[in-house]
Design an enzyme around this catalytic site. Structure first.
Site, PDB file in Angstrom:
ATOM      1  N   GLY A 281       5.987   1.188   6.014  1.00  0.00           N
ATOM      2  CA  GLY A 281       6.943   0.263   5.413  1.00  0.00           C
ATOM      3  C   GLY A 281       7.111   0.489   3.919  1.00  0.00           C
ATOM      4  O   GLY A 281       8.229   0.454   3.395  1.00  0.00           O
ATOM      5  N   CYS A 282       6.014   0.736   3.235  1.00  0.00           N
ATOM      6  CA  CYS A 282       6.078   0.942   1.788  1.00  0.00           C
ATOM      7  C   CYS A 282       6.791   2.240   1.443  1.00  0.00           C
ATOM      8  O   CYS A 282       7.506   2.313   0.441  1.00  0.00           O
ATOM      9  CB  CYS A 282       4.675   0.901   1.190  1.00  0.00           C
ATOM     10  N   THR A 283       6.620   3.251   2.263  1.00  0.00           N
ATOM     11  CA  THR A 283       7.321   4.514   2.053  1.00  0.00           C
ATOM     12  C   THR A 283       8.813   4.329   2.274  1.00  0.00           C
ATOM     13  O   THR A 283       9.640   4.791   1.474  1.00  0.00           O
ATOM     14  CB  THR A 283       6.754   5.607   2.987  1.00  0.00           C
TER      15      THR A 283
ATOM     16  N   ALA B  54      10.181   2.361  -0.769  1.00  0.00           N
ATOM     17  CA  ALA B  54      10.216   3.172  -1.985  1.00  0.00           C
ATOM     18  C   ALA B  54      11.323   4.217  -1.919  1.00  0.00           C
ATOM     19  O   ALA B  54      12.071   4.402  -2.890  1.00  0.00           O
ATOM     20  CB  ALA B  54       8.867   3.844  -2.203  1.00  0.00           C
TER      21      ALA B  54
ATOM     22  N   ARG C 207       0.833  -1.204   0.000  1.00  0.00           N
ATOM     23  CA  ARG C 207       0.000   0.000   0.000  1.00  0.00           C
ATOM     24  C   ARG C 207       0.864   1.249   0.000  1.00  0.00           C
ATOM     25  O   ARG C 207       1.721   1.431   0.869  1.00  0.00           O
ATOM     26  CB  ARG C 207      -0.896   0.005   1.241  1.00  0.00           C
TER      27      ARG C 207
END
Length: 156
Positions: free
Chosen positions: A43-45, A48, A38
């Site tokens: 975590g995804c930030t 990325a 998401r």
């Protein structure tokens, strides 16, 4: 997970700008495809931003990077803009591509069951075959680990 040596499944998805991106766009070049659950979550930030921070080094190794989630294009556009990401984020809203890459299915969180994207990464070689597969990765430090494995392969 797909096995090393298998052909990477072909795909065409829209990036954060609504433009089509195909696996075939990367023929003759190595490609890191990382699947993430998401946009705009912690975590995804982290993942990325770390891929973006290392992007020049990936490019020096003739390796492109794309991230794939089931977020809509509009969410990817705002995510990429907010963190000034320099690589394509691809929208796989129905999870079809993630499914082909064994990176989509039933998940559980906080007692709820739902379908979603698994945090997996593949390295696709210049010939279109899977060179490496990383399952259920931890986002912090993952980009660096992938980069280190590429540098190790190149020195062999």
């Amino acid at each position: 997970m797909l096995d090393v040596g298998e052909n990477a499944p072909a795909f065409e998805l829209s990036n954060q700008h609504g433009e089509p991106v195909r696996l075939s766009d990367f023929d003759g070049q190595r490609l890191v495809i990382y699947f993430y659950p998401r946009a705009n979550t912690e975590g995804c930030t982290t993942e990325a931003c770390q891929f973006d921070d290392a992007l020049a080094t990936f490019q020096d190794a003739d390796t492109a990077v794309v991230g794939i989630s089931d977020d809509p294009v509009s969410d990817l556009d705002s995510f990429a803009a907010e963190y000034d990401l320099s690589f394509d984020l691809l929208s796989d809203e129905d999870g079809a591509v993630a499914t082909q890459y064994d990176s989509y299915g039933e998940k559980q969180m906080f007692g709820n069951t739902f379908d979603g994207v698994f945090r997996n990464t593949y390295v696709v070689g210049p010939d279109g075959t899977i060179e490496a597969a990383y399952e259920n990765v931890s986002p912090d430090g993952h980009a660096e680990r992938v980069l280190e494995s590429l540098e190790t392969e190149e020195s062999v």
